[in-house]
Design an enzyme around this catalytic site. Structure first.
Site, short mmCIF file in Angstrom:
data_model
loop_
_atom_site.label_atom_id
_atom_site.label_comp_id
_atom_site.label_asym_id
_atom_site.label_seq_id
_atom_site.Cartn_x
_atom_site.Cartn_y
_atom_site.Cartn_z
N GLU A 130 0.83 -1.22 0.00
CA GLU A 130 0.00 0.00 0.00
C GLU A 130 0.86 1.26 0.00
O GLU A 130 1.85 1.34 0.74
CB GLU A 130 -0.88 -0.03 1.26
CG GLU A 130 -2.24 0.55 1.07
CD GLU A 130 -3.09 -0.28 0.12
OE1 GLU A 130 -3.16 0.07 -1.08
OE2 GLU A 130 -3.66 -1.29 0.56
N HIS A 131 0.43 2.21 -0.81
CA HIS A 131 1.16 3.48 -0.97
C HIS A 131 2.60 3.22 -1.40
O HIS A 131 3.53 3.86 -0.90
CB HIS A 131 1.11 4.32 0.33
CG HIS A 131 -0.18 5.07 0.45
ND1 HIS A 131 -0.37 6.33 -0.04
CD2 HIS A 131 -1.37 4.69 0.98
CE1 HIS A 131 -1.62 6.72 0.19
NE2 HIS A 131 -2.24 5.75 0.80
N ASP B 250 2.88 2.01 -5.00
CA ASP B 250 2.86 1.92 -6.48
C ASP B 250 3.47 3.17 -7.10
O ASP B 250 4.18 3.08 -8.11
CB ASP B 250 1.45 1.61 -7.04
CG ASP B 250 0.39 2.62 -6.67
OD1 ASP B 250 0.62 3.48 -5.79
OD2 ASP B 250 -0.70 2.56 -7.29
N GLY C 46 -16.38 5.57 -2.78
CA GLY C 46 -15.74 6.18 -1.62
C GLY C 46 -15.35 5.16 -0.58
O GLY C 46 -15.14 5.48 0.59
N SER D 108 -11.73 1.23 -5.51
CA SER D 108 -11.45 1.62 -6.88
C SER D 108 -12.66 1.77 -7.78
O SER D 108 -12.65 1.31 -8.93
CB SER D 108 -10.52 0.61 -7.54
OG SER D 108 -9.23 1.05 -7.44
N SER D 109 -13.68 2.45 -7.28
CA SER D 109 -14.82 2.71 -8.17
C SER D 109 -14.35 3.60 -9.33
O SER D 109 -14.87 3.48 -10.45
CB SER D 109 -15.98 3.34 -7.41
OG SER D 109 -15.54 4.49 -6.72
N ASP E 213 -4.43 0.50 -9.52
CA ASP E 213 -5.87 0.27 -9.67
C ASP E 213 -6.25 -0.03 -11.13
O ASP E 213 -6.96 -0.99 -11.42
CB ASP E 213 -6.66 1.50 -9.18
CG ASP E 213 -6.36 1.80 -7.72
OD1 ASP E 213 -5.73 0.96 -7.07
OD2 ASP E 213 -6.73 2.88 -7.24
C1 GLA Z 1 -5.20 4.75 -4.33
C2 GLA Z 1 -4.42 5.00 -5.61
C3 GLA Z 1 -3.46 3.85 -5.92
C4 GLA Z 1 -2.60 3.52 -4.71
C5 GLA Z 1 -3.45 3.35 -3.46
C6 GLA Z 1 -2.62 3.17 -2.21
O1 GLA Z 1 -6.06 3.68 -4.50
O2 GLA Z 1 -5.31 5.15 -6.69
O3 GLA Z 1 -2.67 4.16 -7.02
O4 GLA Z 1 -1.60 4.49 -4.52
O5 GLA Z 1 -4.30 4.49 -3.25
O6 GLA Z 1 -1.92 1.97 -2.27
#
Ligand code: GLA
Length: 419
Positions: free
Chosen positions: A71-72, A74, A161, A165-166, A211
């Site tokens: 997470e955080h 990419d 929200g 990833s909507s 995403d």
């Molecule tokens: C959001 C962003 C992704 C990624 C995540 C955290 O979903 O769209 O690219 O950075 O946060 O992992």
């Protein structure tokens, strides 16, 4: 035993409902289930016919996603391990004879929105109001060929929200719809990159590639290990025997286009710059000591530590999952959450509370927030026979209003045939 009395005229009807049945009923109310692609597709086609008075000629679908770990990272060219969900966005449509795109959308909540803007063959597109339309306008502007006027209907059951990833689901579904409408095909990695670019330029969210990549390339029963530096990916079979991935939505709405997400990204870039590296992907744990010497900004140091360690955790989880070492994967989940909460500072009290409930719940291997953070969902790796107990416990102890679903890894975006 709980007793409900209900007076009807002069008769008194007495319902006896056991406490167990009552809890089961409440749990069902908090369950979110995917409508299924076939149902949504039918809904979209009918809606299109009733609004535009003609048959749709092209259609496509794309799922939402949850990220298992990574997470955080990419946007630092790290490794991520997401899965595609059975929740989907469907786009159906057909050319019109105008120089205009007319779009109706039906959200998971049932709310309906509509917009229209010039076709990309008529004039260059610019971001504007309404804000939601920027997701589709951005995709149209970045589509490899100009497209003449068309009408479209979008339906989706991807929770909004919720950090699943909507937005990417909408972008990739719309792009795939344009491929179906125009006959112009694009490679999957290129499609993910163009949809990411659309999100940067139109809604103005400087997201990473995760995403759009998983939404384009997800595979049933698999997680996808994506290397965000090489943009290559490996499908990881996800058979966890008697364990499931339980997703719990905190129902704290997240909004990532604000200042926090871009700030995290900038802080990571700053750390790489100070270390004279192209990205934090190239940094090792030894570099963190050097970073402390070179900068006095505590936030930059914390963010870099998270990224370096999270990339390692993701690599380890991708090796441990096929070996079914769930104890160890669970431990990595907890470590990841603690790091996101304390070093990256992207969690919130509600997500922290949910993860704390998991730590003391029997049958839970591990749990962590998933997605961009500041609200949204938490995932937990749970022994299947304990799932109902875990949910009851959350209902009793969590301060907010949770909703639940089991993550069943699904396929990525596809063109749907209209028959
Ligand atoms: C959001 C962003 C992704 C990624 C995540 C955290 O979903 O769209 O690219 O950075 O946060 O992992």
């Amino acid at each position: 035993m709980i007793t409900f009395y209900c007076a009807l005229d002069r008769d008194i009807v007495v319902f006896y409902i056991s406490l167990c049945d009552f809890v089961r009923y409440i749990l069902t109310m908090c369950e979110i289930t995917a409508k299924g692609e076939a149902t949504l597709f039918e809904e979209a086609k009918q809606k299109f016919r009733s609004i535009f008075g003609k048959k749709a000629a092209a259609a496509a679908s794309a799922p939402g996603r949850v990220n298992l770990i990574g997470e955080h990272v990419d946007y630092c060219e790290g490794l991520v391990l997401p899965v595609a969900l059975p929740f989907t966005t469907i786009v159906v449509g057909a050319y019109n004879s105008l120089e205009e795109c007319r779009i109706h959308t039906v959200l998971a909540s049932g709310e309906e929105l509509k917009t229209s803007f010039p076709s990309s063959s008529a004039e260059p597109l610019k971001p504007g109001d309404p804000a939601w339309a920027n997701y589709v306008k951005g995709v149209l502007a970045n589509f490899p060929v100009a497209v003449r006027g068309f009408d479209a209907v979008i339906v989706s059951d991807v929770p909004m929200g919720a950090g699943v990833s909507s937005s990417a689901s909408l972008e990739v579904a719309f792009f795939t719809f344009l491929e179906s409408l125009t006959g112009q095909r694009t490679g999957l990695v290129e499609k993910a990159k163009l949809c990411q670019k659309a999100e940067h330029e139109f809604p103005g969210m400087p997201c990473g590639i995760m995403d759009q990549y998983i939404v384009s390339m997800g595979k049933k029963d698999h997680a996808l290990l994506i290397d965000c530096r090489s943009l290559q990916a490996t499908q990881i079979p996800l058979q966890t025997d008697d364990a499931v991935i339980l997703v719990i939505n905190s129902n704290v709405k997240h909004q990532l286009t604000g200042s926090e997400y871009p700030l995290r990204r900038a802080q990571c870039q700053e750390a790489a710059k100070v270390l004279k590296l192209p990205s934090l992907r190239e940094a090792h744990s030894e570099d963190l000591g050097e970073l402390k010497r070179l900068t006095s900004d505590p936030d930059v140091i914390k963010r870099a530590k998270h990224v370096v360690e999270e990339i390692k955790r993701t690599e380890d989880a991708a090796t441990l999952l096929p070996k079914k070492d769930l104890e160890e994967v669970g431990r990595l989940f907890y470590e990841s959450h603690d790091s996101l909460s304390k070093l990256m500072e992207v969690s919130c009290p509600e997500l922290d509370q949910l993860v704390d409930i998991m730590r003391s719940s029997p049958g839970v291997y591990g749990a962590r927030m998933t997605g961009g953070g500041f609200g949204g969902c938490m995932i937990a790796l749970v022994e299947e026979k304990y799932v109902e107990d875990v949910k009851s416990r959350v209902l009793k102890e969590y301060k907010g209003n949770p909703t639940f679903f089991i993550c069943n890894p699904s396929d990525g975006a596809k063109i749907l045939q209209i028959i």
